[in-house]
Each structure stands twice: as C-alpha cells, then as structure tokens.
Write a protein that holds these residues in place. Structure first.
Motif, PDB file in Angstrom:
ATOM      1  N   PHE A  41       4.367  -6.887   1.996  1.00 10.48           N
ATOM      2  CA  PHE A  41       4.358  -5.624   2.738  1.00 10.48           C
ATOM      3  C   PHE A  41       5.427  -5.647   3.825  1.00 10.48           C
ATOM      4  CE2 PHE A  41      -0.032  -6.651   1.450  1.00 10.48           C
ATOM      5  CZ  PHE A  41      -0.120  -5.732   0.421  1.00 10.48           C
ATOM      6  N   GLN A  58       4.380  -0.372   1.858  1.00 10.80           N
ATOM      7  CA  GLN A  58       3.257  -0.698   2.741  1.00 10.80           C
ATOM      8  C   GLN A  58       2.432   0.558   3.017  1.00 10.80           C
ATOM      9  OE1 GLN A  58       4.426  -2.080   6.663  1.00 10.80           O
ATOM     10  NE2 GLN A  58       2.779  -3.586   6.682  1.00 10.80           N
ATOM     11  N   GLY A  59       1.113   0.424   2.911  1.00 15.24           N
ATOM     12  CA  GLY A  59       0.253   1.598   3.079  1.00 15.24           C
ATOM     13  C   GLY A  59      -0.082   1.858   4.533  1.00 15.24           C
ATOM     14  N   TYR A 146      -6.247  -7.736  -3.067  1.00 23.50           N
ATOM     15  CA  TYR A 146      -5.513  -7.560  -1.806  1.00 23.50           C
ATOM     16  C   TYR A 146      -5.124  -8.942  -1.279  1.00 23.50           C
ATOM     17  CZ  TYR A 146      -4.468  -6.126   2.946  1.00 23.50           C
ATOM     18  OH  TYR A 146      -3.840  -5.928   4.149  1.00 23.50           O
ATOM     19  N   ASN A 197      -7.785  -1.664  -3.639  1.00 22.69           N
ATOM     20  CA  ASN A 197      -6.341  -1.801  -3.443  1.00 22.69           C
ATOM     21  C   ASN A 197      -5.899  -2.989  -4.295  1.00 22.69           C
ATOM     22  OD1 ASN A 197      -3.752  -2.123  -2.473  1.00 22.69           O
ATOM     23  ND2 ASN A 197      -4.343  -2.634  -0.373  1.00 22.69           N
ATOM     24  N   LYS A 258      -7.910   2.992   8.127  1.00 20.05           N
ATOM     25  CA  LYS A 258      -7.703   3.924   7.011  1.00 20.05           C
ATOM     26  C   LYS A 258      -8.472   5.223   7.230  1.00 20.05           C
ATOM     27  CE  LYS A 258      -5.315   0.867   5.839  1.00 20.05           C
ATOM     28  NZ  LYS A 258      -5.038  -0.223   5.007  1.00 20.05           N
ATOM     29  N   PHE A 342      -3.271   4.551  -2.881  1.00 17.69           N
ATOM     30  CA  PHE A 342      -2.307   3.944  -3.801  1.00 17.69           C
ATOM     31  C   PHE A 342      -2.456   4.417  -5.242  1.00 17.69           C
ATOM     32  CE2 PHE A 342      -3.423   0.768  -0.525  1.00 17.69           C
ATOM     33  CZ  PHE A 342      -2.225   0.771   0.165  1.00 17.69           C
ATOM     34  N   ARG A 396       3.128  -0.479  -7.531  1.00 15.16           N
ATOM     35  CA  ARG A 396       2.227   0.322  -6.706  1.00 15.16           C
ATOM     36  C   ARG A 396       3.025   1.192  -5.750  1.00 15.16           C
ATOM     37  NH1 ARG A 396      -1.219  -1.888  -1.602  1.00 15.16           N
ATOM     38  NH2 ARG A 396       0.757  -1.281  -0.644  1.00 15.16           N
TER      39      ARG A 396
HETATM   40  N1  GLN Z   1      -3.090  -2.611   3.485  1.00 19.22           N
HETATM   41  C1  GLN Z   1      -1.694  -2.288   3.474  1.00 19.22           C
HETATM   42  C2  GLN Z   1      -1.202  -2.214   2.029  1.00 19.22           C
HETATM   43  O1  GLN Z   1      -1.852  -2.659   1.106  1.00 19.22           O
HETATM   44  C3  GLN Z   1      -0.814  -3.301   4.143  1.00 19.22           C
HETATM   45  C4  GLN Z   1      -1.308  -4.009   5.320  1.00 19.22           C
HETATM   46  C5  GLN Z   1      -0.386  -5.175   5.607  1.00 19.22           C
HETATM   47  O2  GLN Z   1       0.797  -5.006   5.752  1.00 19.22           O
HETATM   48  N2  GLN Z   1      -0.945  -6.340   5.644  1.00 19.22           N
HETATM   49  O3  GLN Z   1      -0.124  -1.729   1.843  1.00 19.22           O
END
Ligand code: GLN
Ligand code: PMP
Length: 421
Positions: A41, A58-59, A146, A197, A258, A342, A396
């Motif tokens: 990320f 990156q989310g 994740y 995720n 989130k 995502f 993704r």
């Molecule tokens: N949860 C976010 C993602 O999956 C990233 C969080 C992080 O950078 N650790 O993109």
C-alpha cells in the motif's frame, strides 16, 4: 515488490531470524538477500505520488467524514482532553460500541469488561494474535487475506494456514471443503474477515456456519475483522458472534476509519468475552497503552449516527458500478463486490495483448500505460500458493474516490482496451 532497505548488516550469521524478519516474511516483504520492502500500500501510494497517476491502490477516501465529528474532536482538544485516555478507552466510546452492537446485531456487550478501544483495527488484530497464539499453534485465515493478518501471525511465531475464496458467478465464495481440510487439531485461532478485503465478498450465513462448526470442533478462538461492516451493497453483514455458541469464543474487531471516513484517526475497538478481552488488553497496554484521546469522544458521538454510514454505502454502490463499468469497458472481467471499498478485476484478456505476464507486472506498468495505480491480488496471497496462482491475473482497484476521479480513471483505462497499432 521493491526492495528499499537492505538490512543484512543487522543479521549476524548463525543467529537465525529475528521477529521483524518473521513478520516481514509472513507479509511477503522479505527478500532472499535480507532486504525488506515497505507494504504494497505504501509502495503503490508513493508510486502514484511520483508519477501523478490516479491512486486506486491504497483504500482511503478522498473526502473526509462529517463536519460535526471533526468539530467534536476540535472541541475535545479545546476542552483539554489531551492527556492519556484510560487504557480500555474512554467510557463514552466503550458504551457507544456496546450500544452499536446491540442496536445493529442484538449482541449484549458489557462496556466495562467486554470492550477494548485500540489504535485502529490493526492494533486490535495484532494484539489478539500476539495475546492468544504461540509457536506450534496454527492460525487459519481466508486467502487472499489482508496483509496485517499474515504479519501478525508471523510476529507471534504461529503457523499460518489458509482456506481459499474462489471466484465464481456469485462473487468470491469460501471453499468449505478446503476450510475443513485446513483445520488440524493444532488450530488455535481463525482470523476471519467479512466484508472481505480484497475480494469484496460478504460471507453468507452458510459460510459463517461452516467456519463456526470448524471453530467449535477444534475449540478455536475466532477473531473477526469487520471494519467494512456498514459498507455493503444489498448483502446482509452477519457478525459471526451472532451465530449459536459463537459469542463465547469470538473477538469482534471494527474501526471508525472505514465507517466514518477518518482512516487517519486510527480509532478502533474489539469486544468479546471478558477473559479474552483481558488477554488482549494485557498485550495492548504494552504496545500503545492508549491513543487518540480527543478522537475517542468524537467517534463515540459518531457511532450513534446510523445515517452517515448508510449514506456512504449508497453512494459507494453507485461508485462501485461506475468503476466496474469502466473496468469492463477497458477489457477487464470484473467480479462485482457485495461490500468494502474494493473490486477484484481479472486482467487475463488484456495481459497477452499488452505483453505482460501477470497482475504484478500489470500493476508495475499501469501508471505508465494508463495513469492509474492498482494492487495485484498476489500481494494478498502467500507466494506461490494455489490461490496466488489462481489469482495471478487479478488486480484490486478501490472505488472510495470522488465520482469525477473514478470517471477520469475509467477514461484513462479505456485506452488499455484500444488495440495497439
Ligand atoms: N486497508 C487499506 C487497503 O487495503 C490500506 C491500509 C494500509 O495502508 N495499511 O488498501
Ligand atoms: N482490516 C481490513 C480488512 C482493512 O482493510 C484495514 C484497512 N483499513 C484494516 C483492517 C485496518 O484498519 P485500521 O486503519 O482501523 O487499523
């Protein structure tokens, strides 16, 4: 991924690996020469910043959460809530977590003994794994997973086993037979994640029942990561703690990042039976002790508000559809997510024509080819695993960006679908 920091000088011959190396290795960040990479990320966000590409890697939202929540934090700072908060979290936030779980899911939670406020969901997850597993134990996750789930298992020295989510017409679905086969008598913990995720799967009641049956049969603890609990698109989110016999063996983890679009505040929490929460608190108090004193009362206020997450889920549904349409027009095959930020897109139809081997190569080249950044599915798998192979052509994308950003990304990606002359 890129090796940015060779650390071989820290590694004395014959000493074996230190915990940081187990951690990096578990998350796929350790190279054979002892070098270590930053997370995918961080790498991809830096890549986007460097190239000016649109960051769908990156989310994180590009619009902050509600103004009244910001004002509540500002007020808390001005009112002097600037010293250590209690280690468990401020009472109004623990109460708000208990109320939230009762209101949404009918779960009875004692705010005084069964809730722990943490530094984001990340700390809740890592502290749980560190507190309750050790070398020789097996910890099962879904795959893909994740990254921090795998890293925490590496940190504890436990053995990571996985059960795959498999793409199909109904989205990514749990391979229940593989789950049962992966659960040996050494299984100590299942780290679950739904909504999931990176696949966007929301586990069904039947899938959750299969996980619950395995946990009960093996007498395993379940740690369930539910940070996207409110970000679903028509699918029902079911906390596994609501299944018969599961509340007493489940730690439920969530976070405000989130749900309320404040990912930088890092206010998370977990709840579960008092003895498990005591175990996690014992570790957590020596990781951070406590954090985010003025943000905690602000999030306590936010947690009483069901309208904000509902509105976010509604606009996210539209943004999902917008990005999915753009990806399909560009030549990707899209597996429409039922939740999260995502979407997983299969680039099989594009790779050959672009002369690329897999999703990792595509993500390395995407900024230059289309001015967009994405994350390869391989980053969420164990190197060389059957799931990594099955998802080698998947990448993704996040759709937690403004409509105009997604439209621009779709326009840029459309160029990928144009035959090369
Ligand atoms: N949860 C976010 C993602 O999956 C990233 C969080 C992080 O950078 N650790 O993109
Ligand atoms: N779990 C999942 C599945 C995630 O996607 C993320 C990223 N936000 C986290 C945990 C981390 O949450 P937090 O920022 O609250 O630590």
């Amino acid at each position: 991924m890129a090796i940015v920091d060779p650390m071989s000088s820290l590694h004395s011959p014959g000493r074996g690996r230190d915990r940081w190396q187990d951690t990096a290795s578990a998350a796929g960040l350790l190279a054979d020469d002892g070098g270590v990479a930053v997370t995918i990320f961080a790498e991809m966000s830096a890549f986007a910043a460097r190239t000016g590409a649109i960051n769908l890697g990156q989310g994180f939202p590009d619009v902050d959460g509600p103004e009244y929540v910001k004002q509540a934090a500002i007020r808390a700072i001005e009112e002097g809530r600037n010293q250590y908060a209690p280690g468990d979290g401020v009472p109004e936030l623990r109460r708000a977590v208990a109320d939230h779980q009762k209101r949404h899911y009918g779960l009875d939670v004692d705010p005084d003994t069964e809730v722990l406020v943490t530094t984001g969901a990340t700390e809740a997850l890592t502290a749980s794994v560190l507190a309750l597993t050790r070398p020789g134990d097996e910890v099962l996750t879904l795959e893909p997973f994740y990254d921090s789930h795998a890293a925490a298992i590496g940190m504890s020295g436990a053995t990571h086993v996985t059960a795959p989510l498999v793409p199909g017409p109904d989205g990514f679905r749990l391979d229940v037979a593989a789950l049962r086969a992966a659960a040996s008598p050494r299984l100590r913990m299942i780290v679950l994640n739904s909504p999931h995720n990176p696949t966007g799967a929301v586990l069904t009641r039947d899938e959750l029942a299969a996980v619950a049956a395995v946990a009960q049969e093996r007498d395993a603890i379940v740690v369930t990561d539910e940070v996207y609990e409110h970000l679903t698109f028509g699918a029902e989110h079911i906390p596994i703690a609501t299944l018969p016999g599961m509340a007493e063996r489940t730690l439920t983890v969530s976070s405000s990042g989130k749900t309320f679009s404040f990912t930088g505040w890092k206010i998370g929490w977990l709840h579960g039976p008092a003895d498990l929460v005591t175990a996690v608190r014992t570790v957590k108090q020596f990781l951070t002790y406590t954090s985010g004193a003025p943000f905690q009362p602000a999030i306590a206020q936010a947690l009483a508000d069901d309208d904000t997450p509902r509105a976010l889920a509604a606009t996210l549904t539209e943004r999902r559809d917008l990005l999915c349409a753009g990806l399909e027009a560009a030549g990707f095959t899209v597996n429409r997510p039922a939740g999260t930020y995502f979407v997983m897109a299969d680039a099989s139809n594009l790779l050959g024509r672009l002369g690329l081997r897999d999703g990792v190569e595509l993500c390395r080249r995407l900024p230059e080819l289309a001015g967009v950044v994405a994350i390869p599915a391989a980053a969420f798998c164990r190197a060389g695993s059957p799931t990594a192979k099955a998802l080698a052509s998947h990448v993704r994308f996040t759709f937690i960006k403004r409509d105009e950003v997604l439209r621009e990304a779709a326009t840029r990606l459309a160029g990928l679908g144009v035959p090369l002359s």
